[in-house]
Write a protein that holds these residues in place. Structure first.
Motif, PDB file in Angstrom:
ATOM      1  N   ARG A 113       0.829  -1.207   0.000  1.00 30.49           N
ATOM      2  CA  ARG A 113       0.000   0.000   0.000  1.00 30.49           C
ATOM      3  C   ARG A 113       0.867   1.261   0.000  1.00 30.49           C
ATOM      4  O   ARG A 113       0.632   2.184  -0.772  1.00 30.49           O
ATOM      5  CB  ARG A 113      -0.944   0.005   1.201  1.00 30.49           C
ATOM      6  N   ARG A 114       1.878   1.296   0.845  1.00 27.12           N
ATOM      7  CA  ARG A 114       2.754   2.468   0.911  1.00 27.12           C
ATOM      8  C   ARG A 114       3.518   2.654  -0.394  1.00 27.12           C
ATOM      9  O   ARG A 114       3.719   3.785  -0.851  1.00 27.12           O
ATOM     10  CB  ARG A 114       3.753   2.314   2.058  1.00 27.12           C
ATOM     11  N   GLY A 115       3.961   1.561  -0.967  1.00 20.91           N
ATOM     12  CA  GLY A 115       4.689   1.646  -2.236  1.00 20.91           C
ATOM     13  C   GLY A 115       3.810   2.227  -3.331  1.00 20.91           C
ATOM     14  O   GLY A 115       4.231   3.135  -4.064  1.00 20.91           O
ATOM     15  N   LEU A 116       2.600   1.706  -3.438  1.00 20.83           N
ATOM     16  CA  LEU A 116       1.675   2.213  -4.451  1.00 20.83           C
ATOM     17  C   LEU A 116       1.409   3.703  -4.235  1.00 20.83           C
ATOM     18  O   LEU A 116       1.443   4.502  -5.170  1.00 20.83           O
ATOM     19  CB  LEU A 116       0.350   1.440  -4.396  1.00 20.83           C
ATOM     20  N   ARG A 117       1.169   4.042  -2.995  1.00 17.95           N
ATOM     21  CA  ARG A 117       0.860   5.430  -2.688  1.00 17.95           C
ATOM     22  C   ARG A 117       2.036   6.345  -3.054  1.00 17.95           C
ATOM     23  O   ARG A 117       1.851   7.399  -3.659  1.00 17.95           O
ATOM     24  CB  ARG A 117       0.518   5.584  -1.206  1.00 17.95           C
ATOM     25  N   ALA A 118       3.235   5.924  -2.726  1.00 16.09           N
ATOM     26  CA  ALA A 118       4.423   6.725  -3.059  1.00 16.09           C
ATOM     27  C   ALA A 118       4.528   6.914  -4.572  1.00 16.09           C
ATOM     28  O   ALA A 118       4.852   8.005  -5.060  1.00 16.09           O
ATOM     29  CB  ALA A 118       5.681   6.041  -2.527  1.00 16.09           C
ATOM     30  N   PHE A 119       4.236   5.858  -5.307  1.00 16.22           N
ATOM     31  CA  PHE A 119       4.265   5.938  -6.766  1.00 16.22           C
ATOM     32  C   PHE A 119       3.262   6.968  -7.278  1.00 16.22           C
ATOM     33  O   PHE A 119       3.597   7.859  -8.066  1.00 16.22           O
ATOM     34  CB  PHE A 119       3.972   4.560  -7.363  1.00 16.22           C
ATOM     35  N   THR A 137      -4.919   4.703  -4.742  1.00 15.50           N
ATOM     36  CA  THR A 137      -4.221   3.601  -4.074  1.00 15.50           C
ATOM     37  C   THR A 137      -5.226   2.574  -3.566  1.00 15.50           C
ATOM     38  O   THR A 137      -5.034   1.364  -3.727  1.00 15.50           O
ATOM     39  CB  THR A 137      -3.376   4.122  -2.899  1.00 15.50           C
ATOM     40  N   GLU A 138      -6.307   3.057  -3.001  1.00 21.25           N
ATOM     41  CA  GLU A 138      -7.328   2.125  -2.510  1.00 21.25           C
ATOM     42  C   GLU A 138      -7.992   1.371  -3.653  1.00 21.25           C
ATOM     43  O   GLU A 138      -8.245   0.170  -3.551  1.00 21.25           O
ATOM     44  CB  GLU A 138      -8.367   2.866  -1.654  1.00 21.25           C
ATOM     45  N   TYR A 139      -8.270   2.088  -4.741  1.00 17.01           N
ATOM     46  CA  TYR A 139      -8.815   1.407  -5.925  1.00 17.01           C
ATOM     47  C   TYR A 139      -7.887   0.271  -6.334  1.00 17.01           C
ATOM     48  O   TYR A 139      -8.300  -0.859  -6.585  1.00 17.01           O
ATOM     49  CB  TYR A 139      -8.928   2.386  -7.102  1.00 17.01           C
ATOM     50  N   ALA A 140      -6.607   0.613  -6.418  1.00 19.86           N
ATOM     51  CA  ALA A 140      -5.624  -0.376  -6.875  1.00 19.86           C
ATOM     52  C   ALA A 140      -5.564  -1.567  -5.920  1.00 19.86           C
ATOM     53  O   ALA A 140      -5.580  -2.727  -6.355  1.00 19.86           O
ATOM     54  CB  ALA A 140      -4.251   0.278  -7.004  1.00 19.86           C
TER      55      ALA A 140
END
Lengths: 217, 217
Positions: free
Chosen positions: A96-102, A188-191
């Motif tokens: 989750r953190r990785g996706l959000r950072a992206f 991020t939540e969608y993903a």
DNA sequence: GAAGTAACCTACTAGCAGTAAGATGGACTT
DNA sequence: AAGTCCATCTTACTGCTAGTAGGTTACTTC
């Protein structure tokens, strides 16, 4: 015109490293603005406030300059995502953190992202390899995260899964550009939802008889 | 040289439509081979066996020629996928057939696919819009299929889901290029699995995600 | 077979990537 | 303070490619 952007200030000489950073910064802007083909070395040189041969002194060729821009963007993306992942408490949290950072990165560094996303007519050139290397970097990262989360025994399948995730997220990122109101948190939540539960989670009619295929393991 | 590829045959005149098809065919090959930037109109003209102004007569500019190539590829992709979907017996079957048609297409038309995939340094040009339109075409198609399968009430979320699917499949397609042994059928099943079940289906540790610390050394 | 026209060509211009060879300014010695 | 060194920077070019102006050739039609 006294208000010209090109200040008549004495052009100052600079140490190599500083000039290099400045050139990359300007080039990134011009490439993102005009596209690689339409961007001209003359314009970049002029905007930097330096003559064209200087660019060649530092980067050897137009493609070399692009390469430097891409490497810079890639390093920035890597730094941001690795830092985010390192702070995670669990494997799922890391994802989750990785996706959000992206998603935050691509919002805040549109020009850098633009360079990474557009493949720039460079089939067969080293710049194309460089861009592919950036995706490989992302894929490896995802691969590690997946390794911690999903016990995938088939390495080929694991590879495919990582590519799947990278492609889906890249596309979602581009989609975000068209939706100002979608924050990195929302996407991020969608993903996470789509990645974890898949479409089945949200399906209403799917429960009727899937054609049987080999049950995993 | 008697073995030269350029036959010394009298160049025959051709009706406009036929010459046009021939030019697009050659251009597609040259663009895919050299990349848009490195491809030269002189070379394309020579390979067609015609002089350069003819290309400009027919397509107005280099970008116009590229545009024609992209439109051609897009039409082909559309035709193939729509035909596949039309034969489906159920919504899920439609998705599977559509995905399979896509993966088959990109395997059999590498040059066309290469044109669609590489964005070609065309930010802000009409060719870039054209490529984006191709993805939009795919997204719309997926959107329709999803509408039949998944009861998504939130239209924004539905849009995001469609983008997600397109991105994931596009990336899987590129991945396939590196794996000769992966058939369109296999990758279609990978895609269906991941899309439907998500990663959770294959997860072994997800429910027991304990805050296990990844020690920094 | 003359006229008309669609297909085609030769010969050019403008602009960009890339280069050769020389100028300049500042730092460091003496 | 003056001289020396060299990294930084420039002017002035070459060759190649996108794009064009204007003329030529072969096929059709009456």
């Amino acid at each position: 015109m006294s208000t010209t952007a090109k200040a008549p200030t004495r052009r100052k000489r600079m140490p190599r490293a500083e000039r290099e950073r400045q050139m990359i910064e300007v080039a990134e802007a011009v490439f993102a603005e005009r596209g690689y083909t339409a961007a001209s070395m003359d314009e970049i040189a002029e905007r930097v406030g330096v003559s064209k041969p200087m660019l060649y002194e530092y980067f050897h060729s137009k493609e070399g300059l692009l390469l430097a821009c891409i490497r810079q963007s890639r390093a920035a993306l890597r730094e941001v995502t690795e830092e985010a992942v390192a702070q995670a408490a669990s494997a799922e949290d890391a994802m989750r953190r990785g996706l959000r950072a992206f998603f935050v990165f691509i919002r805040e560094h549109r020009e850098a992202w633009s360079l990474l996303r557009h493949e720039m007519a460079l089939i067969g050139t080293s710049a194309a390899d460089e861009i592919e290397a950036t995706r490989q970097q992302q894929t490896d990262l995802i691969s590690n995260l997946l390794g911690a989360l999903v016990g995938e025994s088939d390495p080929i399948r694991a590879e495919a899964s990582a590519e799947f995730v990278v492609g889906a997220c890249e596309r979602l990122a581009i989609w975000c550009e068209r939706h100002e109101d979608i924050t990195p948190e929302i996407v991020t939540e969608y993903a996470m939802d789509l990645l974890w539960g898949g479409l089945a989670q949200r399906a209403t009619k799917i429960d009727t008889a899937r054609p049987e295929h080999h049950s995993p393991r």
